[in-house]
Scaffold this motif. Structure first.
Motif, PDB file in Angstrom:
ATOM      1  N   LEU A 169       0.843  -1.197   0.000  1.00  9.10           N
ATOM      2  CA  LEU A 169       0.000   0.000   0.000  1.00  9.10           C
ATOM      3  C   LEU A 169       0.871   1.237   0.000  1.00  9.10           C
ATOM      4  O   LEU A 169       2.048   1.190   0.367  1.00  9.10           O
ATOM      5  N   ALA A 173      -2.669   5.641   1.885  1.00  9.66           N
ATOM      6  CA  ALA A 173      -3.622   4.668   2.413  1.00  9.66           C
ATOM      7  C   ALA A 173      -3.267   4.282   3.837  1.00  9.66           C
ATOM      8  O   ALA A 173      -4.139   4.184   4.711  1.00  9.66           O
ATOM      9  N   ALA A 187     -10.042  -0.483   2.740  1.00 11.92           N
ATOM     10  CA  ALA A 187      -8.903  -0.177   1.869  1.00 11.92           C
ATOM     11  C   ALA A 187      -8.614  -1.334   0.924  1.00 11.92           C
ATOM     12  O   ALA A 187      -8.289  -1.128  -0.253  1.00 11.92           O
ATOM     13  N   ASP A 190     -11.394  -1.408  -1.686  1.00 16.38           N
ATOM     14  CA  ASP A 190     -11.287  -0.325  -2.663  1.00 16.38           C
ATOM     15  C   ASP A 190     -10.042  -0.427  -3.531  1.00 16.38           C
ATOM     16  O   ASP A 190      -9.801   0.444  -4.377  1.00 16.38           O
ATOM     17  N   ARG A 192      -6.956  -0.152  -2.535  1.00 16.96           N
ATOM     18  CA  ARG A 192      -5.858   0.687  -2.056  1.00 16.96           C
ATOM     19  C   ARG A 192      -4.797  -0.128  -1.328  1.00 16.96           C
ATOM     20  O   ARG A 192      -3.700   0.355  -1.076  1.00 16.96           O
TER      21      ARG A 192
END
Length: 207
Positions: A169, A173, A187, A190, A192
């Motif tokens: 990441l 994030a 996260a 999504d 990320r």
């Protein structure tokens, strides 16, 4: 060694602050949660602390039963500091402080130091289960021992073995997770955070 300062208040919170209320003490605990550390390593990862203050705090921590100092066998032959069980018992205190202070992180300032492993504690709060997790950030790599009862909770660099999960990441994030603005599960959902691995932690994050 001079006598320890005290609030002289018959209150468990005051007694606790007699031991850990000095500046830098809890941050030294944070660093020692990674396992035994040399004095030079501690000084490098605590930017802003003077050598005199660090040495004084470590002596206080030894006196108060929070940390011990021992010499590594050859070829290491260096002295390291490590937490005692009582010192390790401060983990919930640090986790609570981190959760309480997450809304104060704000945007990173040009004068703010950062180390990749400083994100270890907020990520440990976000992970369930037990296993070895490697985290890849722009600032560097570190690994987490999720659910560990003894020994280190995290360490710098790649995992010392095949990780149960690997998280990739960006700092944005990771910062959002540390500030409580984004859950780790969201996260991942999504996109990320990229999760790979065959362990139960990886499966739980990608379920």
């Amino acid at each position: 060694m001079p006598p320890r300062r005290s609030y002289d208040q018959y209150c468990s919170a005051a007694r606790a602050l007699d031991v850990v209320g000095d500046r830098w003490t809890l941050l030294i605990v944070r660093e020692l949660l990674a396992g035994p550390r040399r004095y030079t390593d501690l000084h490098a990862d605590l930017p802003g602390v003077s050598t005199d203050v660090l040495a004084s705090r470590l002596k206080d921590m030894e006196r108060d039963g929070l940390a011990t100092r021992r010499r590594l066998p050859p070829p290491g032959a260096a002295h390291v500091y490590e937490l005692t069980p009582r010192g390790r018992g401060l983990l919930p205190v640090l986790q609570a402080l981190g959760a309480w202070g997450q809304d104060r992180l704000g945007e990173r300032q040009p004068t703010d130091a950062v180390r990749a492993h400083w994100f270890a504690l907020p990520l440990l709060r976000a992970l369930d289960g037990r296993g070895l997790v490697q985290v890849d950030l722009e600032e560097g790599q570190f690994h987490l021992f999720v659910g560990a009862e003894d020994g280190p909770l995290y360490g710098d660099g790649p995992a010392p073995g095949e990780p149960d999960a690997r998280l990739v990441l960006d700092t944005g994030a990771c910062t959002a997770i540390a500030r409580g603005e984004l859950s780790l599960a969201d996260a991942v959902r999504d996109g990320r955070v990229t999760v790979t691995g065959d362990g139960t932690i990886a499966k739980a994050l990608t379920a």
